[in-house]
Design an enzyme around this catalytic site. Structure first.
Site, short mmCIF file in Angstrom:
data_model
loop_
_atom_site.label_atom_id
_atom_site.label_comp_id
_atom_site.label_asym_id
_atom_site.label_seq_id
_atom_site.Cartn_x
_atom_site.Cartn_y
_atom_site.Cartn_z
N PRO A 2 36.30 31.90 35.03
CA PRO A 2 35.15 32.05 35.68
C PRO A 2 34.59 32.47 34.77
O PRO A 2 35.26 33.33 33.58
CB PRO A 2 36.04 33.94 35.94
CG PRO A 2 36.90 33.14 36.98
CD PRO A 2 37.80 32.79 35.67
N GLU A 3 32.50 32.70 34.56
CA GLU A 3 32.22 33.85 33.69
C GLU A 3 31.83 34.57 34.30
O GLU A 3 32.06 35.94 35.22
CB GLU A 3 30.90 32.59 33.31
CG GLU A 3 31.60 31.51 32.24
CD GLU A 3 30.41 30.10 32.05
OE1 GLU A 3 29.74 30.43 31.74
OE2 GLU A 3 31.14 28.33 32.50
#
Length: 293
Positions: A2-3
């Site tokens: 995830p960013e």
């Protein structure tokens, strides 16, 4: 992994269930995730109220009334599920559905709000750690992180200073969490495309010989702000198994202008180029060789 937009979406999804509520009971159903749980992990959680739920880069941070902070990282495959009676929400959005195999429900927080927050992680690359707030700035996991890309201090001048005399590529510099925190492969590709800068360009070209920001630095910062805000508004990109609180898949992937569009026509008006992909530092880089210089 995830960013920043995905983690921010998860944070916002967990807020109603956790913020202001007491942890009545906590369960760690195994001894470790990526790292072993602290021996007093459960004892330091139970009976504590979550006074705030924040984010630093890709970390979630829950402030507790004890003065401790619960630091949480999703890793590659981690997700949170909020149980509220018969309802079942998964905060965040990713393209492929998150695991629904309950055998991978490794941590559960039973909240006074009447909800339970479940952390599911098939690959167990996520982790949780309790840290005293007064020593948080010395925590090795956080100490080397650069500025938040949506924070007030992150501007062209700061980015130029961070890249001054760097011999690495521009893309490698942006992926360096010491330069700017929370950016990953997807949003770096998108920001470089929107600022018409080549991922192969030297990072040092963002600064003059005196260390002052060039026009490239200003364009890139504006592009970073734009793509992150757009992704957060859309609920996070839908890559790598992320979901929203409603469980619906996200739609920011439909707004990608370059990422995962190999062989398609460049969307820049009047360009006429074709999106290409190449391997860079072990990651797939998507770009338009014609308009990204």
């Amino acid at each position: 992994m995830p960013e920043l937009p995905e983690v921010e979406t998860v944070r916002r999804g967990l807020q109603p269930a956790m913020e202001g509520a007491k942890i009545l009971k906590a369960e760690a159903r195994r001894k470790d995730l990526r790292f072993p749980f602290q021996k007093d992990f459960i004892a330091r959680l139970e009976g504590q109220t979550v006074t705030g739920l924040g984010r630093r880069a890709k970390y979630l941070m829950a402030d507790l009334t004890s003065g401790d902070v619960l630091l949480m990282h999703l890793g590659m495959s981690g997700s949170f599920r909020v149980l509220d009676g018969g309802a079942n929400d998964t905060p965040g959005q990713f393209h492929h559905p998150r695991s629904e195999d309950r055998a991978h429900d490794h941590v559960v927080f039973h909240m006074s709000s009447g909800r339970s927050v479940v952390f599911n992680d098939p690959r167990r690359f996520g982790y949780m750690k309790i840290i005293a707030r007064n020593v948080l700035e010395h925590e090795p996991l956080l100490k080397g992180l650069g500025p938040e890309p949506l924070g007030n201090e992150f501007d062209a001048a700061m980015l130029a200073q961070s890249c001054f005399n760097k011999k690495t590529s521009l893309k490698a510099a942006l992926l360096d969490q010491r330069v700017v925190a929370g950016l990953g492969n997807i949003y770096v590709c998108e920001a470089l495309y929107r600022s018409h800068l080549s991922p192969r360009r030297l990072a040092a070209t963002l600064a003059t010989k005196k260390g002052e920001p060039t026009d490239h630095a200003g364009r890139l910062v504006n592009a970073i702000h734009s793509v992150l805000n757009q992704a957060i508004k859309a609920g996070g990109s839908s890559i790598s198994d992320h979901r929203l609180t409603s469980g619906e898949l996200g739609y920011f992937q439909h707004s990608f202008q370059v990422y995962d569009r190999e062989g398609e026509k460049c969307q820049t008006k009047g360009c006429g180029g074709v999106v290409r992909r190449f391997a860079q530092n072990g990651r797939s880089t998507f770009w338009c060789p014609k308009c990204q210089k």
